[in-house]
Scaffold this motif. Structure first.
Motif, PDB file in Angstrom:
ATOM      1  N   GLU A   1       0.345   1.083  -2.774  1.00 42.19           N
ATOM      2  CA  GLU A   1       0.806  -0.197  -3.450  1.00 42.19           C
ATOM      3  C   GLU A   1       2.063  -0.726  -2.875  1.00 42.19           C
ATOM      4  OE1 GLU A   1       1.060  -2.510  -7.792  1.00 42.19           O
ATOM      5  OE2 GLU A   1       0.392  -0.500  -7.578  1.00 42.19           O
ATOM      6  N   THR A   2       3.065   0.141  -2.880  1.00 40.31           N
ATOM      7  CA  THR A   2       4.308  -0.242  -2.103  1.00 40.31           C
ATOM      8  C   THR A   2       4.280  -1.106  -0.827  1.00 40.31           C
ATOM      9  OG1 THR A   2       5.066   1.844  -1.415  1.00 40.31           O
ATOM     10  CG2 THR A   2       5.604   1.107  -3.650  1.00 40.31           C
ATOM     11  N   LEU A   3       3.280  -0.339  -0.137  1.00 41.26           N
ATOM     12  CA  LEU A   3       3.199  -0.961   1.376  1.00 41.26           C
ATOM     13  C   LEU A   3       2.307  -2.067   1.488  1.00 41.26           C
ATOM     14  CD1 LEU A   3       3.285   2.175   3.636  1.00 41.26           C
ATOM     15  CD2 LEU A   3       5.026   0.433   3.340  1.00 41.26           C
ATOM     16  N   ARG A   4       1.630  -2.331   0.321  1.00 38.71           N
ATOM     17  CA  ARG A   4       0.545  -3.215   0.322  1.00 38.71           C
ATOM     18  C   ARG A   4       1.289  -4.656   0.480  1.00 38.71           C
ATOM     19  NH1 ARG A   4      -2.563  -3.716  -5.148  1.00 38.71           N
ATOM     20  NH2 ARG A   4      -2.790  -1.644  -4.548  1.00 38.71           N
ATOM     21  N   LEU A   5       2.351  -4.794   0.064  1.00 41.34           N
ATOM     22  CA  LEU A   5       3.266  -6.134   0.409  1.00 41.34           C
ATOM     23  C   LEU A   5       3.534  -6.581   1.769  1.00 41.34           C
ATOM     24  CD1 LEU A   5       5.832  -5.759  -2.650  1.00 41.34           C
ATOM     25  CD2 LEU A   5       3.497  -7.176  -2.555  1.00 41.34           C
ATOM     26  N   LYS A   6       3.556  -5.571   2.340  1.00 43.28           N
ATOM     27  CA  LYS A   6       3.764  -5.801   3.840  1.00 43.28           C
ATOM     28  C   LYS A   6       2.634  -6.307   4.424  1.00 43.28           C
ATOM     29  CE  LYS A   6       7.284  -4.740   5.553  1.00 43.28           C
ATOM     30  NZ  LYS A   6       8.365  -5.704   5.832  1.00 43.28           N
ATOM     31  N   VAL A   7       1.491  -6.247   4.140  1.00 41.83           N
ATOM     32  CA  VAL A   7       0.147  -6.762   4.674  1.00 41.83           C
ATOM     33  C   VAL A   7       0.088  -8.264   4.213  1.00 41.83           C
ATOM     34  CG1 VAL A   7      -2.479  -6.737   4.611  1.00 41.83           C
ATOM     35  CG2 VAL A   7      -1.145  -4.551   4.555  1.00 41.83           C
TER      36      VAL A   7
END
Length: 73
Positions: A15-21
């Motif tokens: 979930e934390t890396l989802r913001l990069k997408v």
């Protein structure tokens, strides 16, 4: 609607890396993505490399779509 390996973008892990997408989507805004449906397939690598590959694929697809649309529309 953007799907990654058959699942909606909202279910992408971690979930934390989802913001990069969401970066290309947030920069260009809803009017650009409102007329598009995307399916992204990614395999191999780790979580971080997959996230960045998805992000780059979305950005390249938008550029290619609008380059083709301005030539023929």
């Amino acid at each position: 609607m953007i799907k990654v390996n058959g699942s909606p973008l909202d279910l992408l892990e971690p979930e934390t890396l989802r913001l990069k997408v969401y970066d290309p989507i947030q920069i260009l805004g809803q009017p650009v993505f409102g007329i598009m449906d995307m399916r992204v397939r990614v395999q191999g690598g780790g979580y971080t490399s997959r996230i960045y590959a998805i992000r780059q694929a979305i950005a390249k697809a938008v550029v290619a779509f609008y380059a083709k649309c301005t030539l023929f529309c």
